[in-house]
Design a protein around this motif. Structure first.
Motif, PDB file in Angstrom:
ATOM      1  N   ARG B  15       0.666  -0.618   0.608  1.00 28.51           N
ATOM      2  CA  ARG B  15      -0.093   0.208  -0.257  1.00 28.51           C
ATOM      3  C   ARG B  15       0.567   1.284   0.101  1.00 28.51           C
ATOM      4  O   ARG B  15       2.248   1.068   0.948  1.00 28.51           O
ATOM      5  CB  ARG B  15      -0.286  -0.120   1.148  1.00 28.51           C
ATOM      6  N   LYS B  16       0.506   2.095  -0.877  1.00 25.17           N
ATOM      7  CA  LYS B  16       1.469   3.458  -0.832  1.00 25.17           C
ATOM      8  C   LYS B  16       1.384   4.258  -0.015  1.00 25.17           C
ATOM      9  O   LYS B  16       2.315   4.968   0.946  1.00 25.17           O
ATOM     10  CB  LYS B  16       0.997   4.062  -1.862  1.00 25.17           C
ATOM     11  N   LYS B  21      -5.528   1.035  -1.315  1.00 27.27           N
ATOM     12  CA  LYS B  21      -5.840  -0.211  -1.685  1.00 27.27           C
ATOM     13  C   LYS B  21      -4.204  -0.682  -2.119  1.00 27.27           C
ATOM     14  O   LYS B  21      -3.478  -0.071  -2.987  1.00 27.27           O
ATOM     15  CB  LYS B  21      -7.123  -0.560  -2.149  1.00 27.27           C
ATOM     16  N   GLU B  22      -4.327  -2.810  -2.252  1.00 24.56           N
ATOM     17  CA  GLU B  22      -3.858  -2.805  -2.372  1.00 24.56           C
ATOM     18  C   GLU B  22      -3.613  -2.782  -3.825  1.00 24.56           C
ATOM     19  O   GLU B  22      -3.143  -3.269  -4.934  1.00 24.56           O
ATOM     20  CB  GLU B  22      -3.507  -4.669  -1.842  1.00 24.56           C
ATOM     21  N   HIS B  23      -1.238  -2.577  -3.657  1.00 22.34           N
ATOM     22  CA  HIS B  23      -1.026  -2.468  -5.317  1.00 22.34           C
ATOM     23  C   HIS B  23      -0.290  -3.531  -5.212  1.00 22.34           C
ATOM     24  O   HIS B  23       0.440  -3.691  -4.321  1.00 22.34           O
ATOM     25  CB  HIS B  23      -0.509  -1.310  -4.983  1.00 22.34           C
ATOM     26  N   LEU B  24      -0.938  -4.193  -6.269  1.00 22.04           N
ATOM     27  CA  LEU B  24      -0.196  -5.510  -6.544  1.00 22.04           C
ATOM     28  C   LEU B  24       1.300  -5.282  -7.768  1.00 22.04           C
ATOM     29  O   LEU B  24       1.208  -5.158  -8.823  1.00 22.04           O
ATOM     30  CB  LEU B  24      -0.920  -6.411  -7.797  1.00 22.04           C
ATOM     31  N   ALA B  25       2.355  -5.118  -7.208  1.00 20.92           N
ATOM     32  CA  ALA B  25       3.492  -5.222  -7.637  1.00 20.92           C
ATOM     33  C   ALA B  25       4.099  -6.315  -8.338  1.00 20.92           C
ATOM     34  O   ALA B  25       4.625  -5.815  -9.623  1.00 20.92           O
ATOM     35  CB  ALA B  25       4.587  -4.183  -7.060  1.00 20.92           C
ATOM     36  N   LEU B  26       4.082  -6.995  -8.022  1.00 18.97           N
ATOM     37  CA  LEU B  26       4.631  -8.191  -8.690  1.00 18.97           C
ATOM     38  C   LEU B  26       2.935  -9.329  -8.433  1.00 18.97           C
ATOM     39  O   LEU B  26       2.986 -10.151  -7.717  1.00 18.97           O
ATOM     40  CB  LEU B  26       6.158  -9.064  -7.822  1.00 18.97           C
ATOM     41  N   CYS B  27       3.529 -10.593 -10.071  1.00 18.80           N
ATOM     42  CA  CYS B  27       2.014 -10.943  -9.775  1.00 18.80           C
ATOM     43  C   CYS B  27       2.463 -12.101 -10.088  1.00 18.80           C
ATOM     44  O   CYS B  27       2.421 -12.311 -11.995  1.00 18.80           O
ATOM     45  CB  CYS B  27       0.461 -10.681  -9.896  1.00 18.80           C
ATOM     46  N   GLY B  28       3.324 -13.355  -9.999  1.00 17.39           N
ATOM     47  CA  GLY B  28       3.580 -14.367 -10.368  1.00 17.39           C
ATOM     48  C   GLY B  28       4.612 -14.367 -11.183  1.00 17.39           C
ATOM     49  O   GLY B  28       4.889 -15.135 -12.244  1.00 17.39           O
ATOM     50  N   VAL B  29       5.628 -13.470 -10.867  1.00 12.78           N
ATOM     51  CA  VAL B  29       6.889 -13.770 -12.162  1.00 12.78           C
ATOM     52  C   VAL B  29       7.800 -15.274 -11.225  1.00 12.78           C
ATOM     53  O   VAL B  29       8.177 -15.487 -10.732  1.00 12.78           O
ATOM     54  CB  VAL B  29       7.826 -12.531 -10.916  1.00 12.78           C
TER      55      VAL B  29
END
Lengths: 264, 280
Positions: B15-16, B21-29
């Motif tokens: 969260r900034k 709301k949650e910011h998805l920075a990495l998804c399934g790397v």
């Protein structure tokens, strides 16, 4: 203009005094200061004057730097002198309006002024001949034995190092901010003192915000380089106390004995 | 163990601000970096490349999935310092990662933290400064150096810890062209001569041309990866992602579009010259 600020007043050199171990130099300065307060005769101060002058000659520091270090405390000297001269009870020598100067007062004033002058000159010799980094290292090493009773020796030294490291960076940044604000029409040179102080706000706010960001990044970079406090840390630079240091210590002790013998 | 860095299906969000709301920075790397490989990660701002780099140094821990550095899981607290020593990290702003007031003292900072013997630290500092060609500045104050020189000092500071892998998070972003070249040349040399695994994060495409592999990230995912030639021949895909391709590649692409019969996978000036000469 802002770039002219120097940190500390270290004068690089290669004299015997410069080469002494920083720990020894700090200890010597402390002894010197204590000795100044033990002396209670003008004869004692004559010894101090000769000793100090000799140390300055050996350290090859030009005398003008010594006088320079006295400039900022000129007002304190005058204030101390005047206060002592007027407020000490004794035989009245002269009257200025409702105030009177006493013989004891004059004596005490001269004493105090001389004492403060030597205090500043003595400690200046320390800071003029020791680089800030060496001073920091010396303080850390001297405080190390007191870690057991909760003195944060390493943390203090680290704070001083980081402060020294970032002063030039922050000065550069202040310069940039001032220029940026000036380019947009800010006026820092005119107006009365209150207005000028107010004008500093647009400089200080970005400076503070940037320093916090820097601190954050620095902390991250330090952790990435395995920093975890002073525990288990080694240091590359090792300090060795050699015979010059012992010699300096002996000379200082000899001087202390002589000056104490001059006590009335 | 064959891989230096193994990223297995990693998710990370933050969260900034408190109320965001949650910011998805990495998804399934998923990413596997071989020992001695030179990998460049590109992607525009907010693509998650910086977040990924901070995972490899165990500054961030994944919300899901695992990361292995030389076989050590970054979740293993007891291995934390070993991981940070194995995978050194260089950051963007050289000013904010130099701790000491003298170059050689700063280079010594890492090994000092590791509790290494003073004599050995001296050897390492000399070696590290020689490797980045900064030995003559050993006694200088860092704030008087140029940006490129400062960044090389920062690299030396990592080198002195004897890492097996160096992660560089946009190390050239704040430098002028000559400083950029100094830093990139240093990185390439370390990869070739010392065999150090390099993970370089950048948005300068020219820096990716000499890599063994280029990884393109967008929106927390790896979009495509391959040799620079494979990746840069997908000019349209990269443009869709808002990324540039090296200038020559772009020129070749435009020439091809306007009907010239030249190869699609040109990434250096020499190659384009050759192709154009062949045309006559």
């Amino acid at each position: 203009m802002i770039k002219d600020i120097t940190i500390g007043q270290y004068l690089p050199g290669d004299s015997v005094v410069h080469r002494l171990d920083p720990r020894i130099k700090i200890i010597l300065s402390t002894i010197y200061v204590i000795d100044l307060f033990l002396i209670n005769s003008f004869l004692g101060y004559l010894y101090v004057a000769i000793f100090t002058a000799l140390v300055i000659l050996i350290s090859k520091i030009p005398f003008k730097y010594i006088f320079k270090s006295l400039k900022p405390i000129l007002w304190i000297l005058i204030f101390t002198g005047v206060l002592n001269a007027f407020l000490t009870p004794g035989n009245v020598v002269a009257k200025v309006g409702p105030f009177s100067v006493t013989d004891k007062g004059l004596y005490l004033a001269a004493f105090m002024v001389i004492r403060i002058i030597f205090l500043i000159v003595g400690t200046s010799v320390l800071t003029l001949t020791t680089s800030p980094i060496a001073l920091t290292d010396g303080i850390e090493l001297l405080l190390n034995p007191f870690k057991k009773i909760g003195v944060p020796a390493h943390e203090l030294a680290m704070m001083m190092t980081i402060a020294l490291r970032f002063i030039p960076t922050l000065i550069d940044e202040t310069d940039k901010i001032i220029k940026a604000q000036k380019a947009r029409g800010a006026d820092f040179e005119s107006g009365n003192i209150i207005n000028r102080a107010k004008n500093l706000i647009p400089i200080l706010v970005p400076l503070f915000i940037n320093s916090f960001r820097r601190a954050d990044e620095l902390a991250l970079a330090m952790e990435a380089r395995c920093y975890r406090g002073g525990e288990g840390r080694t240091r590359m630079k090792q300090f060795n106390i050699n015979k010059n240091d012992y010699l300096a210590l002996t000379v200082m002790l000899l001087f202390v004995v002589i000056s104490i013998l001059s006590r009335r | 163990m064959e891989y230096m860095v193994e990223v297995n299906n990693v998710y990370y969000s933050y969260r900034k601000h408190e109320q965001d709301k949650e910011h998805l920075a990495l998804c399934g790397v998923n990413l596997k970096v071989k020992k001695g490989e030179f990998v460049v990660v590109i992607g525009h701002n907010g693509s998650g490349k910086s977040t990924l780099s901070k995972h490899i140094n165990a500054i961030y821990l994944p919300k899901e999935g695992d990361i292995f550095v030389n076989g050590m899981n970054t979740r293993d607290i007891s291995k934390l310092w070993e991981i940070r020593q194995t995978a050194g990290m260089v950051f963007q702003n050289p000013d904010n990662q130099i701790v000491a007031t003298i170059v050689e003292e700063d280079v010594a900072f890492g090994p000092e933290n590791m509790g290494i013997d003073p004599e050995e630290i001296k050897r390492r500092v000399d070696f590290a400064l020689r490797s980045v060609k900064m030995e003559e500045y050993a006694k200088h104050a860092p704030h008087l150096l140029s940006g490129g020189q400062k960044q090389r000092v920062a690299i030396a500071g990592i080198l002195a810890m004897k890492p097996k892998c160096i992660i560089l998070d946009e190390p050239t972003a704040m430098l002028d062209p000559s400083g950029r070249k100094e830093v990139i040349d240093t990185i390439k040399k370390l990869n070739k001569e010392e065999g150090i695994t390099i993970i370089l994060i950048t948005h300068f495409m020219e820096e990716a041309v000499d890599a063994d592999r280029v990884v393109v990230m967008d929106d927390g995912k790896i979009v495509t990866e391959g040799t620079p030639r494979e990746v840069f021949s997908k000019v349209e895909l990269l443009k869709d992602l808002g990324l540039d391709v090296p200038q020559v590649t772009e020129l070749a692409y435009e020439l091809r579009k306007s009907g010239l019969n030249i190869r699609q996978d040109i990434i250096t000036i020499d190659e384009l010259v050759e192709e154009l000469c062949r045309l006559r």
